[in-house]
Design a protein around this motif. Sequence first.
Motif, PDB file in Angstrom:
ATOM      1  N   LYS A   8       0.861  -1.174   0.000  1.00  0.00           N
ATOM      2  CA  LYS A   8       0.000   0.000   0.000  1.00  0.00           C
ATOM      3  C   LYS A   8       0.900   1.227   0.000  1.00  0.00           C
ATOM      4  CE  LYS A   8      -3.760   2.427   2.110  1.00  0.00           C
ATOM      5  NZ  LYS A   8      -4.472   2.709   3.344  1.00  0.00           N
ATOM      6  N   ALA A   9       0.941   1.919  -1.126  1.00  0.00           N
ATOM      7  CA  ALA A   9       1.760   3.127  -1.259  1.00  0.00           C
ATOM      8  C   ALA A   9       0.935   4.351  -0.873  1.00  0.00           C
ATOM      9  CB  ALA A   9       2.257   3.258  -2.688  1.00  0.00           C
ATOM     10  N   SER A  10       1.619   5.461  -0.648  1.00  0.00           N
ATOM     11  CA  SER A  10       0.994   6.746  -0.295  1.00  0.00           C
ATOM     12  C   SER A  10       0.104   6.621   0.944  1.00  0.00           C
ATOM     13  CB  SER A  10       0.195   7.302  -1.473  1.00  0.00           C
ATOM     14  OG  SER A  10       1.016   7.506  -2.590  1.00  0.00           O
ATOM     15  N   SER A  11       0.543   5.839   1.899  1.00  0.00           N
ATOM     16  CA  SER A  11      -0.196   5.643   3.137  1.00  0.00           C
ATOM     17  C   SER A  11       0.142   6.756   4.129  1.00  0.00           C
ATOM     18  CB  SER A  11       0.175   4.291   3.744  1.00  0.00           C
ATOM     19  OG  SER A  11      -0.476   4.084   4.958  1.00  0.00           O
ATOM     20  N   LYS A  12      -0.736   6.996   5.075  1.00  0.00           N
ATOM     21  CA  LYS A  12      -0.466   8.009   6.100  1.00  0.00           C
ATOM     22  C   LYS A  12       0.585   7.533   7.094  1.00  0.00           C
ATOM     23  CE  LYS A  12      -4.907  10.305   5.884  1.00  0.00           C
ATOM     24  NZ  LYS A  12      -6.105  10.732   6.638  1.00  0.00           N
ATOM     25  N   ARG A  25       1.738  -7.531   4.895  1.00  0.00           N
ATOM     26  CA  ARG A  25       1.060  -6.347   4.376  1.00  0.00           C
ATOM     27  C   ARG A  25       1.935  -5.160   4.772  1.00  0.00           C
ATOM     28  NH1 ARG A  25      -3.809  -7.199   6.462  1.00  0.00           N
ATOM     29  NH2 ARG A  25      -4.450  -8.332   4.616  1.00  0.00           N
ATOM     30  N   VAL A  26       2.407  -4.404   3.767  1.00  0.00           N
ATOM     31  CA  VAL A  26       3.338  -3.307   4.017  1.00  0.00           C
ATOM     32  C   VAL A  26       2.748  -2.001   3.497  1.00  0.00           C
ATOM     33  CG1 VAL A  26       5.674  -2.441   3.628  1.00  0.00           C
ATOM     34  CG2 VAL A  26       5.284  -4.906   3.767  1.00  0.00           C
ATOM     35  N   SER A  27       2.666  -1.016   4.381  1.00  0.00           N
ATOM     36  CA  SER A  27       2.194   0.321   4.020  1.00  0.00           C
ATOM     37  C   SER A  27       3.372   1.283   4.113  1.00  0.00           C
ATOM     38  CB  SER A  27       1.101   0.791   4.986  1.00  0.00           C
ATOM     39  OG  SER A  27       0.018  -0.096   4.984  1.00  0.00           O
ATOM     40  N   VAL A  28       3.534   2.102   3.082  1.00  0.00           N
ATOM     41  CA  VAL A  28       4.619   3.093   3.064  1.00  0.00           C
ATOM     42  C   VAL A  28       4.080   4.449   2.626  1.00  0.00           C
ATOM     43  CG1 VAL A  28       6.470   1.419   2.660  1.00  0.00           C
ATOM     44  CG2 VAL A  28       5.317   2.446   0.723  1.00  0.00           C
ATOM     45  N   LYS A  29       4.766   5.499   3.039  1.00  0.00           N
ATOM     46  CA  LYS A  29       4.348   6.859   2.698  1.00  0.00           C
ATOM     47  C   LYS A  29       4.728   7.247   1.270  1.00  0.00           C
ATOM     48  CE  LYS A  29       4.493   8.631   7.405  1.00  0.00           C
ATOM     49  NZ  LYS A  29       5.112   9.590   8.326  1.00  0.00           N
ATOM     50  N   ASP A  34       8.043   5.809 -10.107  1.00  0.00           N
ATOM     51  CA  ASP A  34       9.503   5.759 -10.277  1.00  0.00           C
ATOM     52  C   ASP A  34      10.190   4.806  -9.307  1.00  0.00           C
ATOM     53  OD1 ASP A  34       9.285   7.705 -12.282  1.00  0.00           O
ATOM     54  OD2 ASP A  34       9.437   9.334 -10.824  1.00  0.00           O
ATOM     55  N   GLY A  35       9.495   3.767  -8.850  1.00  0.00           N
ATOM     56  CA  GLY A  35      10.094   2.780  -7.967  1.00  0.00           C
ATOM     57  C   GLY A  35      10.289   3.231  -6.531  1.00  0.00           C
ATOM     58  N   LYS A  36       9.777   4.413  -6.180  1.00  0.00           N
ATOM     59  CA  LYS A  36       9.968   4.939  -4.822  1.00  0.00           C
ATOM     60  C   LYS A  36       9.291   4.063  -3.776  1.00  0.00           C
ATOM     61  CE  LYS A  36      10.473   9.699  -6.313  1.00  0.00           C
ATOM     62  NZ  LYS A  36       9.884  11.034  -6.317  1.00  0.00           N
ATOM     63  N   ALA A  37       8.092   3.603  -4.056  1.00  0.00           N
ATOM     64  CA  ALA A  37       7.381   2.749  -3.097  1.00  0.00           C
ATOM     65  C   ALA A  37       8.090   1.407  -2.950  1.00  0.00           C
ATOM     66  CB  ALA A  37       5.932   2.548  -3.526  1.00  0.00           C
ATOM     67  N   ASN A  38       8.583   0.845  -4.032  1.00  0.00           N
ATOM     68  CA  ASN A  38       9.299  -0.439  -3.958  1.00  0.00           C
ATOM     69  C   ASN A  38      10.543  -0.324  -3.082  1.00  0.00           C
ATOM     70  OD1 ASN A  38       7.464  -1.788  -5.576  1.00  0.00           O
ATOM     71  ND2 ASN A  38       8.578  -1.333  -7.450  1.00  0.00           N
ATOM     72  N   GLU A  39      11.268   0.781  -3.213  1.00  0.00           N
ATOM     73  CA  GLU A  39      12.452   1.008  -2.380  1.00  0.00           C
ATOM     74  C   GLU A  39      12.055   1.151  -0.915  1.00  0.00           C
ATOM     75  OE1 GLU A  39      14.674   4.345  -3.870  1.00  0.00           O
ATOM     76  OE2 GLU A  39      14.762   3.506  -5.885  1.00  0.00           O
ATOM     77  N   LYS A  57      15.492  -8.408  -2.096  1.00  0.00           N
ATOM     78  CA  LYS A  57      15.471  -8.283  -3.561  1.00  0.00           C
ATOM     79  C   LYS A  57      14.045  -8.483  -4.070  1.00  0.00           C
ATOM     80  CE  LYS A  57      17.396 -10.363  -7.715  1.00  0.00           C
ATOM     81  NZ  LYS A  57      18.202 -11.446  -8.249  1.00  0.00           N
ATOM     82  N   LEU A  58      13.579  -7.549  -4.887  1.00  0.00           N
ATOM     83  CA  LEU A  58      12.264  -7.657  -5.504  1.00  0.00           C
ATOM     84  C   LEU A  58      12.342  -8.624  -6.679  1.00  0.00           C
ATOM     85  CD1 LEU A  58       9.312  -6.683  -5.753  1.00  0.00           C
ATOM     86  CD2 LEU A  58      10.154  -4.819  -7.182  1.00  0.00           C
ATOM     87  N   LEU A  59      11.570  -9.711  -6.605  1.00  0.00           N
ATOM     88  CA  LEU A  59      11.584 -10.712  -7.670  1.00  0.00           C
ATOM     89  C   LEU A  59      10.492 -10.463  -8.709  1.00  0.00           C
ATOM     90  CD1 LEU A  59      12.159 -13.998  -5.628  1.00  0.00           C
ATOM     91  CD2 LEU A  59      13.838 -12.616  -6.856  1.00  0.00           C
ATOM     92  N   SER A  60       9.300 -10.089  -8.243  1.00  0.00           N
ATOM     93  CA  SER A  60       8.209  -9.827  -9.178  1.00  0.00           C
ATOM     94  C   SER A  60       7.207  -8.860  -8.556  1.00  0.00           C
ATOM     95  CB  SER A  60       7.503 -11.126  -9.583  1.00  0.00           C
ATOM     96  OG  SER A  60       6.824 -11.678  -8.480  1.00  0.00           O
ATOM     97  N   GLY A  61       6.416  -8.229  -9.426  1.00  0.00           N
ATOM     98  CA  GLY A  61       5.389  -7.308  -8.967  1.00  0.00           C
ATOM     99  C   GLY A  61       5.841  -5.865  -8.923  1.00  0.00           C
ATOM    100  N   LYS A  62       6.764  -5.508  -9.792  1.00  0.00           N
ATOM    101  CA  LYS A  62       7.312  -4.148  -9.773  1.00  0.00           C
ATOM    102  C   LYS A  62       6.215  -3.083  -9.833  1.00  0.00           C
ATOM    103  CE  LYS A  62      10.586  -1.167 -12.144  1.00  0.00           C
ATOM    104  NZ  LYS A  62      11.501  -1.024 -13.257  1.00  0.00           N
TER     105      LYS A  62
END
Length: 75
Positions: A8-12, A25-29, A34-39, A57-62
Amino acid sequence: MRIFVIAKASSKTEKVEKVSDELYRVSVKSPAQDGKANEAIAQALAHYLNVSVAHIKLLSGKSSKRKVFEVIGKH
C-alpha cells in the motif's frame, strides 16, 4: 526465503504487518511512482526482519500491489 507482500503506497503511516509465515502487508508513505514505493517497501521489510536492505530483492510485482521479495541470508 521468499515472502509475498501486499503493498500500500501513499499511506499516512508506515507499517509492516505479518499476515502469515510468508505473507506480509506493508504500508509506506512513498508514492507508487519511479520505484519509490518499492524502495521504501524493501527498507521497511529490512528493518522489520532485522537484515540489511542489500539482502532484500524484488523478484516480481514491480508495478503491482502484490509483490514477491527474496530475503537473502534469513531462514
